[in-house]
Design a protein around this motif. Sequence first.
Motif, PDB file in Angstrom:
ATOM      1  N   SER A 151       0.848  -1.192   0.000  1.00  0.00           N
ATOM      2  CA  SER A 151       0.000   0.000   0.000  1.00  0.00           C
ATOM      3  C   SER A 151       0.881   1.238   0.000  1.00  0.00           C
ATOM      4  CB  SER A 151      -0.875   0.034   1.253  1.00  0.00           C
ATOM      5  OG  SER A 151      -1.715  -1.077   1.302  1.00  0.00           O
ATOM      6  N   THR A 201      -4.383   5.124  -4.809  1.00  0.00           N
ATOM      7  CA  THR A 201      -4.444   3.742  -4.321  1.00  0.00           C
ATOM      8  C   THR A 201      -4.796   3.672  -2.839  1.00  0.00           C
ATOM      9  OG1 THR A 201      -2.083   3.645  -3.785  1.00  0.00           O
ATOM     10  CG2 THR A 201      -2.737   2.989  -6.019  1.00  0.00           C
ATOM     11  N   ASN A 254      -7.170   5.455  -1.462  1.00  0.00           N
ATOM     12  CA  ASN A 254      -8.599   5.727  -1.332  1.00  0.00           C
ATOM     13  C   ASN A 254      -9.384   4.493  -1.750  1.00  0.00           C
ATOM     14  OD1 ASN A 254      -8.300   8.497  -0.490  1.00  0.00           O
ATOM     15  ND2 ASN A 254      -7.559   8.888  -2.565  1.00  0.00           N
ATOM     16  N   ASP A 255     -10.662   4.588  -1.770  1.00  0.00           N
ATOM     17  CA  ASP A 255     -11.502   3.436  -2.089  1.00  0.00           C
ATOM     18  C   ASP A 255     -11.679   3.226  -3.589  1.00  0.00           C
ATOM     19  OD1 ASP A 255     -11.886   2.692   0.546  1.00  0.00           O
ATOM     20  OD2 ASP A 255     -13.587   4.051   0.809  1.00  0.00           O
ATOM     21  N   GLU A 256     -10.742   3.696  -4.366  1.00  0.00           N
ATOM     22  CA  GLU A 256     -10.799   3.501  -5.814  1.00  0.00           C
ATOM     23  C   GLU A 256     -10.345   2.079  -6.151  1.00  0.00           C
ATOM     24  OE1 GLU A 256     -11.990   5.766  -7.912  1.00  0.00           O
ATOM     25  OE2 GLU A 256     -12.293   7.185  -6.279  1.00  0.00           O
ATOM     26  N   PRO A 257     -10.940   1.481  -7.168  1.00  0.00           N
ATOM     27  CA  PRO A 257     -10.533   0.117  -7.553  1.00  0.00           C
ATOM     28  C   PRO A 257      -9.252   0.123  -8.396  1.00  0.00           C
ATOM     29  CG  PRO A 257     -12.308   0.866  -8.958  1.00  0.00           C
ATOM     30  CD  PRO A 257     -12.079   1.956  -7.941  1.00  0.00           C
ATOM     31  N   ARG A 295      -5.194  -1.019  -8.498  1.00  0.00           N
ATOM     32  CA  ARG A 295      -4.175  -1.900  -7.928  1.00  0.00           C
ATOM     33  C   ARG A 295      -2.881  -1.110  -7.748  1.00  0.00           C
ATOM     34  NH1 ARG A 295      -1.645  -7.385 -10.514  1.00  0.00           N
ATOM     35  NH2 ARG A 295      -0.902  -8.218  -8.543  1.00  0.00           N
ATOM     36  N   SER A 296      -2.301  -1.177  -6.561  1.00  0.00           N
ATOM     37  CA  SER A 296      -1.064  -0.441  -6.304  1.00  0.00           C
ATOM     38  C   SER A 296       0.076  -0.989  -7.151  1.00  0.00           C
ATOM     39  CB  SER A 296      -0.687  -0.515  -4.823  1.00  0.00           C
ATOM     40  OG  SER A 296      -0.318  -1.836  -4.482  1.00  0.00           O
ATOM     41  N   ASP A 333      -0.046  -5.001   2.018  1.00  0.00           N
ATOM     42  CA  ASP A 333      -1.501  -4.933   1.980  1.00  0.00           C
ATOM     43  C   ASP A 333      -2.053  -6.252   2.503  1.00  0.00           C
ATOM     44  OD1 ASP A 333      -4.143  -4.422   1.477  1.00  0.00           O
ATOM     45  OD2 ASP A 333      -3.842  -3.849  -0.614  1.00  0.00           O
ATOM     46  N   GLU A 355      -4.851  -7.608   2.331  1.00  0.00           N
ATOM     47  CA  GLU A 355      -5.906  -8.250   1.532  1.00  0.00           C
ATOM     48  C   GLU A 355      -5.345  -9.211   0.528  1.00  0.00           C
ATOM     49  OE1 GLU A 355      -8.439  -5.239  -0.044  1.00  0.00           O
ATOM     50  OE2 GLU A 355      -8.681  -4.327   1.893  1.00  0.00           O
TER      51      GLU A 355
END
Length: 154
Positions: free
Chosen positions: A109, A117, A119-122, A124-125, A152, A154
């Motif tokens: 992240s 990246t 924020n809640d935007e889709p 991918r970092s 990250d 997730e």
Amino acid sequence: MSSDQHLQVSKIQAGTVIDHIPAGQALQVLQILGTNGASDDQITVGMNVTSERHHRKDIVKIEGRELSQDEVDVLSLIAPDATINIVRDYEVDEKRRVDRPDVVAGVLSCPNPNCITANDEPVRSGFDVLDDGMRCQYCEQIVSEDIPSLIDPE
């Protein structure tokens, strides 16, 4: 300790041995791998072990787990000279050195709270790997310290 005495650590039946980690970095390796001692993973850690090639090194053995390529890529950022040994039936079945990738995507992240990246935007970092750290592909934030904290979950 005389020259004919050795510290014995048992072999693992199956799993991964990460060798040639820079001395003092084994705990960061465990953090990268998401292992905190509370999991069922059986882990052996050797720190500041004598090494002919590096003078001192750390070693991590993980029973019953083979590392993913993403894990190896992140590991290479703090241990660029590490060797990954895959053990099966108590024998090294596969041995390879880590390669620092040019890009690490989707596993870290960005620490910049204003980065898209973060924020809640889709999105991918992605980070370009530099000689002395990494650069976010979106906001160009340079990161050179505490890389394990950027993993990250997730």
